[in-house]
Design an enzyme around this catalytic site. Sequence first.
Site, PDB file in Angstrom:
ATOM      1  N   HIS A   1     -36.098 -22.609  20.972  1.00 47.60           N
ATOM      2  CA  HIS A   1     -35.423 -21.871  19.808  1.00 47.60           C
ATOM      3  C   HIS A   1     -35.632 -20.404  19.539  1.00 47.60           C
ATOM      4  O   HIS A   1     -36.481 -20.144  18.899  1.00 47.60           O
ATOM      5  CB  HIS A   1     -35.817 -22.790  18.567  1.00 47.60           C
ATOM      6  CG  HIS A   1     -34.703 -22.590  17.456  1.00 47.60           C
ATOM      7  ND1 HIS A   1     -34.314 -23.720  16.642  1.00 47.60           N
ATOM      8  CD2 HIS A   1     -34.198 -21.512  17.091  1.00 47.60           C
ATOM      9  CE1 HIS A   1     -33.478 -23.101  15.753  1.00 47.60           C
ATOM     10  NE2 HIS A   1     -33.350 -21.882  16.065  1.00 47.60           N
TER      11      HIS A   1
ATOM     12  N   ASP B   1     -38.064 -20.742  16.475  1.00 45.95           N
ATOM     13  CA  ASP B   1     -36.840 -19.939  15.687  1.00 45.95           C
ATOM     14  C   ASP B   1     -37.034 -18.543  15.524  1.00 45.95           C
ATOM     15  O   ASP B   1     -36.817 -17.798  14.501  1.00 45.95           O
ATOM     16  CB  ASP B   1     -36.879 -20.659  14.287  1.00 45.95           C
ATOM     17  CG  ASP B   1     -35.435 -20.418  13.737  1.00 45.95           C
ATOM     18  OD1 ASP B   1     -34.607 -19.640  14.183  1.00 45.95           O
ATOM     19  OD2 ASP B   1     -35.425 -20.595  12.530  1.00 45.95           O
TER      20      ASP B   1
HETATM   21 ZN   LIG Z   1     -31.657 -22.736  12.397  1.00 42.09          ZN
END
Ligand SMILES: [Zn+2]
Length: 422
Positions: free
Chosen positions: A59, A303
Amino acid sequence: MLLIKNGRVMDPKTGLDQVCDVLVQDGKIIKIAPEVKEEGAETIDASGLVVAPGLVDIHVHFREPGQTHKEDIHTGSLAAAAGGFTTVVMMANTSPTISDVETLKEVLDSAAKEKINVKTVATITKNFNGQDLTDFKALLAAGAVGFSDDGIPLESSKVVKEAMEEAKKLNTFISLHEEDPGLNGILGFNENIAKEHFHICGATGVAEYAMMARDVMIAYATKAHVHIQHLSKEESVKVVEFAQGLGAQVTAEVAPQHFSKTEALLLTQGSNAKMNPPLRLESDRRAVIEGLKSGVITVIATDHAPHHADEKNVEDITKAPSGMTGLETSLSLGLTYLVEAGELSLMELLGKMTYNPAKLYNFEAGYLAENGPADITIFDAKADRLVDSHFASKATNSPFIGEALKGQVKYTICKGQIVYQN
Ligand SMILES: [Zn+2]
């Protein structure tokens, strides 16, 4: 040839944990043994260091095309290598979004120039319109590894069901960012601190776990696999656990920031601690750690969300973009808040940062074995590190700058080549 001597070789796939030598040739590991002798090989002395599979992050946001003032595929890859990562999966919220084969090919051409493995998902819906599915089959054939509208939650349950059915048919899965806009206030601020300190309606827990509950049950009904991205609430862990208990194919990831910190970080770090979903309460932080320990959550993913300082340093914090640069602090946060804190063993941490994410996508990565890929991270698990703003990423939007953490990456090796050295 490259010979790594005397390191603590740790492989989460087999459980190997032994001081060994590792010999690398032509991008492969050709020997792992207590003592390997090879005249003329370039040698790394890994005494006192951990020799692990190259880290895998499923991610990341590399902002190319369209927002390369924040990051591009090259600087993102350098940041990954500096953080010990040899394989990453980009999200598709670029500009334009990765919704068609043409854009996908451009991105993959750029990615192919990098020394690490840069993969990407494509969007679930065309240009994030939330309505029309992209051509999953064509995008997979062109090299997309999966699908996600990360950043823009899918409001339509009909579209979620259609996407799951299509993914299942093609033997793949969709990944979901769960924050129902209809149940939410201003993003990036957890509802408690939002109300008490900022006097606004913030990002609610129910927006996350209610949408997630809907989607895991659609996965249950369709027998499709859904992957839940960056869950952050205590109730969300319970929802995933419940669905897994029913036999639904649900996997989940957590970001290091969510097991390390709470909403209070906003008070000291300002907009650099603003992210979606937001940092939550101590009870939530504890719950995601318990989810990691029990195995409900199998993957740690950063992220990584770089933003330019000018965008983050706006007067009105509610106007600052959400997200933090994460690739270069992820391993240290795991070592500090999970391993040193006595929550996970080092092997368990490595499993969630290497073998498990690789297995999710069937990547030829995340393990150490003879004839396996020479993607290797060598690090000092005990070193003290003061995080400073010298990142390989273009961005410095980390709320961890100035914090003393554990762990230092010494070498990152990808396809047999040293791609980072400290
Ligand atoms: Zn997200």
